[in-house]
Each structure stands twice: as structure tokens, then as C-alpha cells.
Design a protein around this motif. Structure first.
Motif, PDB file in Angstrom:
ATOM      1  N   LEU A  35       4.883   3.504  -3.614  1.00 20.97           N
ATOM      2  CA  LEU A  35       4.789   2.745  -4.871  1.00 20.97           C
ATOM      3  C   LEU A  35       4.888   3.680  -6.075  1.00 20.97           C
ATOM      4  CD1 LEU A  35       1.946   0.276  -3.876  1.00 20.97           C
ATOM      5  CD2 LEU A  35       4.268  -0.376  -4.561  1.00 20.97           C
ATOM      6  N   ALA A  36       4.218   4.832  -5.980  1.00 22.55           N
ATOM      7  CA  ALA A  36       4.192   5.763  -7.111  1.00 22.55           C
ATOM      8  C   ALA A  36       5.603   6.271  -7.446  1.00 22.55           C
ATOM      9  CB  ALA A  36       3.263   6.932  -6.797  1.00 22.55           C
ATOM     10  N   LYS A  37       6.482   6.280  -6.426  1.00 26.14           N
ATOM     11  CA  LYS A  37       7.870   6.749  -6.650  1.00 26.14           C
ATOM     12  C   LYS A  37       8.754   5.656  -7.255  1.00 26.14           C
ATOM     13  CE  LYS A  37       8.982   8.196  -2.507  1.00 26.14           C
ATOM     14  NZ  LYS A  37       9.399   8.836  -1.274  1.00 26.14           N
ATOM     15  N   SER A  38       8.223   4.424  -7.295  1.00 23.27           N
ATOM     16  CA  SER A  38       9.048   3.290  -7.713  1.00 23.27           C
ATOM     17  C   SER A  38       9.092   3.164  -9.232  1.00 23.27           C
ATOM     18  CB  SER A  38       8.495   2.001  -7.109  1.00 23.27           C
ATOM     19  OG  SER A  38       8.460   2.111  -5.715  1.00 23.27           O
ATOM     20  N   ARG A  39      10.169   2.545  -9.711  1.00 24.96           N
ATOM     21  CA  ARG A  39      10.369   2.357 -11.149  1.00 24.96           C
ATOM     22  C   ARG A  39       9.290   1.453 -11.740  1.00 24.96           C
ATOM     23  NH1 ARG A  39      14.336  -0.910 -11.325  1.00 24.96           N
ATOM     24  NH2 ARG A  39      14.923  -0.555  -9.171  1.00 24.96           N
ATOM     25  N   GLY A  40       8.601   1.932 -12.749  1.00 23.81           N
ATOM     26  CA  GLY A  40       7.691   1.069 -13.507  1.00 23.81           C
ATOM     27  C   GLY A  40       6.395   0.688 -12.820  1.00 23.81           C
ATOM     28  N   VAL A  41       6.113   1.289 -11.653  1.00 25.01           N
ATOM     29  CA  VAL A  41       4.879   0.907 -10.942  1.00 25.01           C
ATOM     30  C   VAL A  41       3.718   1.823 -11.352  1.00 25.01           C
ATOM     31  CG1 VAL A  41       3.723   0.750  -8.693  1.00 25.01           C
ATOM     32  CG2 VAL A  41       6.081  -0.068  -8.951  1.00 25.01           C
ATOM     33  N   VAL A  42       2.591   1.217 -11.695  1.00 24.72           N
ATOM     34  CA  VAL A  42       1.362   1.972 -11.915  1.00 24.72           C
ATOM     35  C   VAL A  42       0.424   1.614 -10.768  1.00 24.72           C
ATOM     36  CG1 VAL A  42      -0.531   2.485 -13.507  1.00 24.72           C
ATOM     37  CG2 VAL A  42       1.709   1.778 -14.407  1.00 24.72           C
ATOM     38  N   VAL A  43      -0.051   2.642 -10.064  1.00 28.14           N
ATOM     39  CA  VAL A  43      -0.867   2.417  -8.862  1.00 28.14           C
ATOM     40  C   VAL A  43      -2.361   2.431  -9.217  1.00 28.14           C
ATOM     41  CG1 VAL A  43      -1.480   3.350  -6.584  1.00 28.14           C
ATOM     42  CG2 VAL A  43       0.894   3.488  -7.390  1.00 28.14           C
ATOM     43  N   TYR A  44      -3.080   1.475  -8.669  1.00 31.32           N
ATOM     44  CA  TYR A  44      -4.545   1.440  -8.711  1.00 31.32           C
ATOM     45  C   TYR A  44      -5.011   1.402  -7.259  1.00 31.32           C
ATOM     46  CZ  TYR A  44      -4.376   0.498 -13.700  1.00 31.32           C
ATOM     47  OH  TYR A  44      -4.164   0.613 -15.046  1.00 31.32           O
ATOM     48  N   ALA A  45      -6.282   1.732  -7.027  1.00 37.47           N
ATOM     49  CA  ALA A  45      -6.740   1.763  -5.639  1.00 37.47           C
ATOM     50  C   ALA A  45      -8.151   1.222  -5.496  1.00 37.47           C
ATOM     51  CB  ALA A  45      -6.691   3.199  -5.112  1.00 37.47           C
ATOM     52  N   ALA A  46      -8.374   0.532  -4.373  1.00 33.88           N
ATOM     53  CA  ALA A  46      -9.732   0.135  -3.972  1.00 33.88           C
ATOM     54  C   ALA A  46      -9.905   0.672  -2.561  1.00 33.88           C
ATOM     55  CB  ALA A  46      -9.890  -1.380  -3.988  1.00 33.88           C
ATOM     56  N   MET A  47     -10.857   1.573  -2.389  1.00 37.10           N
ATOM     57  CA  MET A  47     -11.004   2.239  -1.083  1.00 37.10           C
ATOM     58  C   MET A  47     -12.472   2.460  -0.747  1.00 37.10           C
ATOM     59  SD  MET A  47      -9.130   5.760  -2.264  1.00 37.10           S
ATOM     60  CE  MET A  47      -9.259   6.337  -3.939  1.00 37.10           C
ATOM     61  N   SER A  48     -12.725   2.490   0.581  1.00 43.09           N
ATOM     62  CA  SER A  48     -14.113   2.586   1.018  1.00 43.09           C
ATOM     63  C   SER A  48     -14.663   3.997   0.854  1.00 43.09           C
ATOM     64  CB  SER A  48     -14.241   2.146   2.473  1.00 43.09           C
ATOM     65  OG  SER A  48     -13.381   2.924   3.262  1.00 43.09           O
ATOM     66  N   ARG A  49     -13.782   4.983   0.902  1.00 42.63           N
ATOM     67  CA  ARG A  49     -14.210   6.340   0.562  1.00 42.63           C
ATOM     68  C   ARG A  49     -13.066   7.007  -0.156  1.00 42.63           C
ATOM     69  NH1 ARG A  49     -11.569   7.372   5.042  1.00 42.63           N
ATOM     70  NH2 ARG A  49     -12.254   6.035   6.711  1.00 42.63           N
ATOM     71  N   LEU A  50     -13.374   8.042  -0.910  1.00 45.00           N
ATOM     72  CA  LEU A  50     -12.360   8.628  -1.758  1.00 45.00           C
ATOM     73  C   LEU A  50     -11.308   9.367  -0.930  1.00 45.00           C
ATOM     74  CD1 LEU A  50     -12.515   9.566  -5.233  1.00 45.00           C
ATOM     75  CD2 LEU A  50     -11.640  11.408  -3.795  1.00 45.00           C
ATOM     76  N   ASN A  51     -10.107   8.827  -0.914  1.00 44.14           N
ATOM     77  CA  ASN A  51      -8.982   9.514  -0.284  1.00 44.14           C
ATOM     78  C   ASN A  51      -8.342  10.364  -1.376  1.00 44.14           C
ATOM     79  OD1 ASN A  51      -6.131   9.978   0.256  1.00 44.14           O
ATOM     80  ND2 ASN A  51      -6.357   8.646   2.031  1.00 44.14           N
ATOM     81  N   PRO A  52      -8.363  11.701  -1.209  1.00 41.67           N
ATOM     82  CA  PRO A  52      -7.900  12.553  -2.316  1.00 41.67           C
ATOM     83  C   PRO A  52      -6.424  12.323  -2.660  1.00 41.67           C
ATOM     84  CG  PRO A  52      -8.475  13.884  -0.362  1.00 41.67           C
ATOM     85  CD  PRO A  52      -8.868  12.479  -0.059  1.00 41.67           C
ATOM     86  N   GLY A  53      -5.630  11.944  -1.673  1.00 39.22           N
ATOM     87  CA  GLY A  53      -4.209  11.697  -1.925  1.00 39.22           C
ATOM     88  C   GLY A  53      -4.000  10.446  -2.755  1.00 39.22           C
ATOM     89  N   ILE A  54      -4.688   9.380  -2.376  1.00 38.05           N
ATOM     90  CA  ILE A  54      -4.534   8.111  -3.100  1.00 38.05           C
ATOM     91  C   ILE A  54      -5.093   8.256  -4.515  1.00 38.05           C
ATOM     92  CG2 ILE A  54      -5.134   5.656  -3.150  1.00 38.05           C
ATOM     93  CD1 ILE A  54      -5.418   5.783  -0.071  1.00 38.05           C
ATOM     94  N   ALA A  55      -6.257   8.909  -4.613  1.00 38.62           N
ATOM     95  CA  ALA A  55      -6.895   9.059  -5.930  1.00 38.62           C
ATOM     96  C   ALA A  55      -5.951   9.792  -6.895  1.00 38.62           C
ATOM     97  CB  ALA A  55      -8.218   9.802  -5.794  1.00 38.62           C
ATOM     98  N   SER A  56      -5.237  10.797  -6.384  1.00 38.59           N
ATOM     99  CA  SER A  56      -4.376  11.576  -7.279  1.00 38.59           C
ATOM    100  C   SER A  56      -3.149  10.772  -7.744  1.00 38.59           C
ATOM    101  CB  SER A  56      -3.932  12.870  -6.593  1.00 38.59           C
ATOM    102  OG  SER A  56      -2.989  12.559  -5.587  1.00 38.59           O
ATOM    103  N   LEU A  57      -2.847   9.688  -7.048  1.00 39.98           N
ATOM    104  CA  LEU A  57      -1.689   8.865  -7.430  1.00 39.98           C
ATOM    105  C   LEU A  57      -2.084   7.663  -8.278  1.00 39.98           C
ATOM    106  CD1 LEU A  57       0.021   8.759  -3.897  1.00 39.98           C
ATOM    107  CD2 LEU A  57       0.858  10.032  -5.890  1.00 39.98           C
ATOM    108  N   SER A  58      -3.398   7.440  -8.429  1.00 38.27           N
ATOM    109  CA  SER A  58      -3.869   6.201  -9.044  1.00 38.27           C
ATOM    110  C   SER A  58      -4.296   6.393 -10.490  1.00 38.27           C
ATOM    111  CB  SER A  58      -5.070   5.647  -8.267  1.00 38.27           C
ATOM    112  OG  SER A  58      -4.736   5.512  -6.913  1.00 38.27           O
TER     113      SER A  58
END
Ligand code: AMP
Ligand code: GLY
Length: 431
Positions: A22-45
Motif C-alpha cells: 500500500l505504501a508504494k501505491s499512488r496517493g495511499v496513506v497507511v494507518y495501522a491497528a495492531m496488537s503489538r508494535l510491528n516496527p516495519g508497519i509502524a515505520s510505514l504508517s
């Protein structure tokens, strides 16, 4: 450019791959809801919420606060908790089925009965028991070997196969342990493959075939896990699956989508078909209402079209006109897991990444502490190698995995030509 805010729900390697696409896609801003902090997802959100993934009300509130347009649901538990029903009622379009359609995964009896009602091929001989003693009496009257499954979600670890994991006594003990509804079904002999597809309620667009490695140890030994690694080939097929068998599997998936729509619960999201290719052709082991983990990491690493467009296609019923392409390359994904996983994982241990070359890294259950990583009790992180051949992809993933220092392990045989040749030979013997 018009932006679209997409919430990714989930905290594993699969969701890191979804967030990355999603982060590579045109115009997409990523948000995340996760049970524990995934460092990869957090850095993209742009922002994230740490929350139990079944806490659907809190996730819905986060969506309202941030004016989220779309949600991409990674795991099955929130689907079962009705996250899609709730989010859609407040105008958030979802990649993921409503609760009633997610039963294709969350209720194994529903899945089998749906296939039966609609005469969908690939259905095993199966029996549903609500009474433990009746199930045991049934097992004792036959000398056939069966697969024993609790009806609900078990994280892929709840199946016992007679003749493989348990004998008759063990099967009866397991039925007692389940102490609830159980599906007893024909044991298939063959080779497994996974067919995942994007589905918009009507149209189904398949992704490359994947083969997962469920067992904990090399040579397919040890307990079942969530998946230790997986591979795809450059032609997006498996050499032990003929074109005719592939078409049969795809047709089964299409029939399931049609069946769900005809029963008033159209299916939108990712449909995951787990098949056992047998001497009689592909048989359905199960369907999942989401991407596989690790399988998502293979296919999404190859996706060469825009994931934001796919999200729009799935949620607006126009996947038939959406451009969906995957690179014609092989991938090998290897999960790094704590020593002792899955029975007695060494959690809370420091590990260190080594030289990883061109391998892609997806984080899973791990805490990042500066440049050090700390294991948790589940799968830690995964490396994906991409190459023109399986061998190249495997070497890239293996080199990166072997370079990780600390009390972790991975399966060295995932994606090796030796394993692939074994599968081909086994299928040849069965035909
Ligand atoms: P499931 O949780 O249904 O995906 O099952 C986990 C694993 O058990 C599958 O990946 C298969 O390896 C095995 N399995 C499940 N059902 C059967 C079956 N009917 N025959 C043989 N193996 C099965
Ligand atoms: N890798 C199997 C699953 O996600 O269910």
C-alpha cells in the motif's frame, strides 16, 4: 492527487507486506491497528493504534478520528468479531468479508456444508459431530484414517491427521480434548498448494500459486506451525499441478464465490484456497478469508501493479477492469522463529540481523530496540528472496536468514530444489 487513507489491521509479517504494498501505491496513506508494535508497519504508517485486533469498536473509533477511507483486514479473528460489518456501517470500505461470509474460514462445518449444498467439487467425505461420544464411536467402527478438526479457528494448528500425527487412540483422545463440535473428514494424500485471489463479490482474480511449509522442522517433521516459509515459481504455477488441475482449483474458488453470493452473503476481500493435489485432482483442505501468512509475503513482493487500485477494485465491484500484474520471478520466504518454537519458544532474547543482501525483510512478532531485536513467543521476522529462478531466490533468502545471530532458527530446506523435486516425484508416484 486525491489521497486515500487505508487502515491495515494486524501485526504480523503478512500485514507488514500488505502495508508495504500500500505504501508504494499512488496517493495511499497507511494507518495501522495492531496488537503489538510491528516496527516495519509502524515505520510505514502515518499513525497507529496498539489494540487487540478483535476490539472492533476501538478500531472503528480510530477510523472516525482519522477519517479513514478503507480498511484492509489481515487476520481472521477481527473478521469473526464482525469488524467489516461495523466499519462498513460507518462508511469505511473494507478488504475483507463480512462476518457471515467469513464463516467460510471461521466455521469449518459451514464451509463443508456450503460446498455440499452447491455440489462444489473437491469436497472430502466428511462428518460433523456435536457429541463427543458419537464421534469416538464413529472412529472406532471404521479402519479408515481421517483428519480431525475442531470447527472453529485454531491458527492452523488444530488439525490432527490419523496415520501422521495420531493413531486411533490419539484421535479419540483428541476428540475428547476438543470437547465440542468436530469435523472428521477423509484424509487426503498428495501435495499441497495455495491459491489466493482478490475477490469483489462477483469477480475473482487469482495470484501466483504458493507452497507453504507447515511443519516446524526440516524434512516436514515436527509439529504444525502457522507456516515456516513458502515459495513461488517464475511461471506462477507449481510443476506438480497440471494446467487442468490448476483450472479445477480456480473453478472451485469461483464456485464458492458464486455460492456465497447466491446465499445473500457476497464475498469481498482475499480468498485463500488450500488445496491438496491428489491422484483424483485438487481437493479442498480449507478456505481462509484472508491472505496467508507467510504466503502474502511471496505474492505481494511480486505485485507490480498498484495496491491502492486493487483496494478500490475489491470494494467497488470492478476488479474485472483493474490492472493486476505480478513479476515473473521466483520468491522464497523464510521465517526466522525463536528457538523452541512452536512448543517452548525462547522469547525476550536479543538477536541481531546480519548481511542480508537483496533480501526483503518483513517483521512479525519482534520488538525493535535500537539496532537490536528482541524475540517474542511467535514467529519473529521473515526474509524474502526474489530471483529469476527458485535457486537464486532460495539462496538470497537463505543467506540473509543464516546471517541472523541469536537463539533463533529457520528451515533451511524451504524453497530448495531438493524439496521441490521431492514434491514432483511424490505426485508422479500417486498418478
Ligand atoms: P488446516 O488448519 O485445515 O489448514 O489444516 C492444517 C494442515 O493439516 C493442512 O495444511 C494439511 O497439511 C493438513 N490437513 C488438513 N486437512 C487434511 C485432510 N483432509 N487430509 C490431509 N491433510 C489435511
Ligand atoms: N500459512 C497458512 C495460513 O496463513 O493459514
Amino acid at each position: 492527487m486525491i489521497t486515500m487513507k487505508v487502515l491495515v489491521v494486524g501485526s504480523g509479517g503478512r500485514e507488514h507486506a500488505i502495508a508495504q504494498a500500500l505504501a508504494k501505491s499512488r496517493g495511499v496513506v497507511v494507518y495501522a491497528a495492531m496488537s503489538r508494535l510491528n516496527p516495519g508497519i509502524a515505520s510505514l504508517s502515518a499513525d497507529h493504534l496498539i489494540i487487540r485486533e478483535t476490539a472492533v469498536q476501538e478500531i472503528a473509533t480510530f477510523c472516525s478520528t482519522h477519517n479513514i477511507d478503507y480498511a484492509f483486514i489481515g487476520p481472521e479473528a477481527p473478521l469473526e468479531a464482525g469488524i467489516v460489518d461495523l466499519l462498513e456501517s460507518q462508511g469505511v470500505k473494507c478488504v475483507g468479508p463480512v462476518k457471515a461470509a467469513a464463516r467460510i474460514e471461521t466455521d469449518k462445518a459451514f464451509c463443508r456444508d456450503l460446498m455440499k449444498r452447491h455440489s462444489i467439487p473437491g469436497l472430502p467425505e466428511y462428518y460433523i459431530f456435536r457429541d463427543t461420544e458419537k464421534a469416538i464411536a464413529f472412529l472406532k467402527t471404521t479402519d479408515k484414517e481421517y483428519a480431525i478438526k475442531p470447527i472453529g479457528l485454531t491458527g492452523g494448528k488444530g488439525v490432527r491427521i490419523m496415520g501422521e500425527h495420531v493413531d486411533l487412540d490419539g484421535a479419540c483422545t483428541y476428540v475428547r480434548e476438543i470437547n465440542g463440535e468436530v469435523v472428521i473428514e477423509e484424509r487426503f494424500i498428495g501435495e499441497e498448494f495455495t491459491l489466493q485471489a482478490f475477490v469483489d463479490g462477483t469477480h475473482l482474480i487469482p495470484m501466483p500459486l504458493v507452497q507453504d511449509h507447515k511443519r516446524a522442522f526440516e524434512g516436514d517433521t515436527g509439529p504444525n506451525t502457522g507456516g515456516m516459509g513458502s515459495y513461488t515459481l517464475a511461471d506462477h504455477r507449481m510443476p506438480f499441478v497440471t494446467e487442468e488441475e490448476y483450472d479445477q482449483a480456480l473453478s472451485i474458488m469461483n464456485l464458492v464465490v458464486k455460492a456465497l453470493a447466491s446465499e445473500g452473503t457476497p464475498y469481498c476481500g482475499i480468498l485463500y484456497g488450500q488445496f491438496m493435489n491428489t491422484a483424483k485432482g485438487p481437493m479442498v483442505i480449507e478456505f481462509n478469508a484472508r491472505f496467508g501468512d507467510p504466503e502474502a509475503m511471496n505474492v505481494l513482493s511480486l505485485l507490480s501493479s498498484d495496491m491502492g487500485d486493487i483496494v478500490k477494485g475489491i470494494t467497488s465491484g470492478c476488479l474485472d477492469t483493474t490492472i493486476i500484474t505480478f513479476d515473473n520471478k521466483a520468491t522464497v520466504c523464510k521465517y526466522i522463529v525463536p528457538e523452541g518454537y512452536p512448543d517452548a519458544p525462547q522469547s525476550g532474547k536479543y538477536i541481531r540481523k546480519g548481511e542480508s543482501g537483496t533480501a526483503l525483510l518483513y517483521y512479525a512478532s519482534v520488538i525493535a530496540d535500537d539496532d537490536r531485536l528482541i524475540t517474542q513467543s511467535s514467529r519473529t521476522m521473515a526474509y524474502v528472496g526474489i530471483g529469476d529462478t527458485l535457486k537464486q531466490a532460495e539462496q538470497i533468502a537463505e543467506t540473509a536468514s543464516a546471517a541472523v545471530e541469536g537463539p533463533v532458527r529457520h528451515r533451511r530446506d524451504v524453497g530448495t530444489e531438493e524439496v521441490l523435486n521431492k514434491r514432483i516425484k511424490h505426485m508422479q508416484e500417486l498418478r
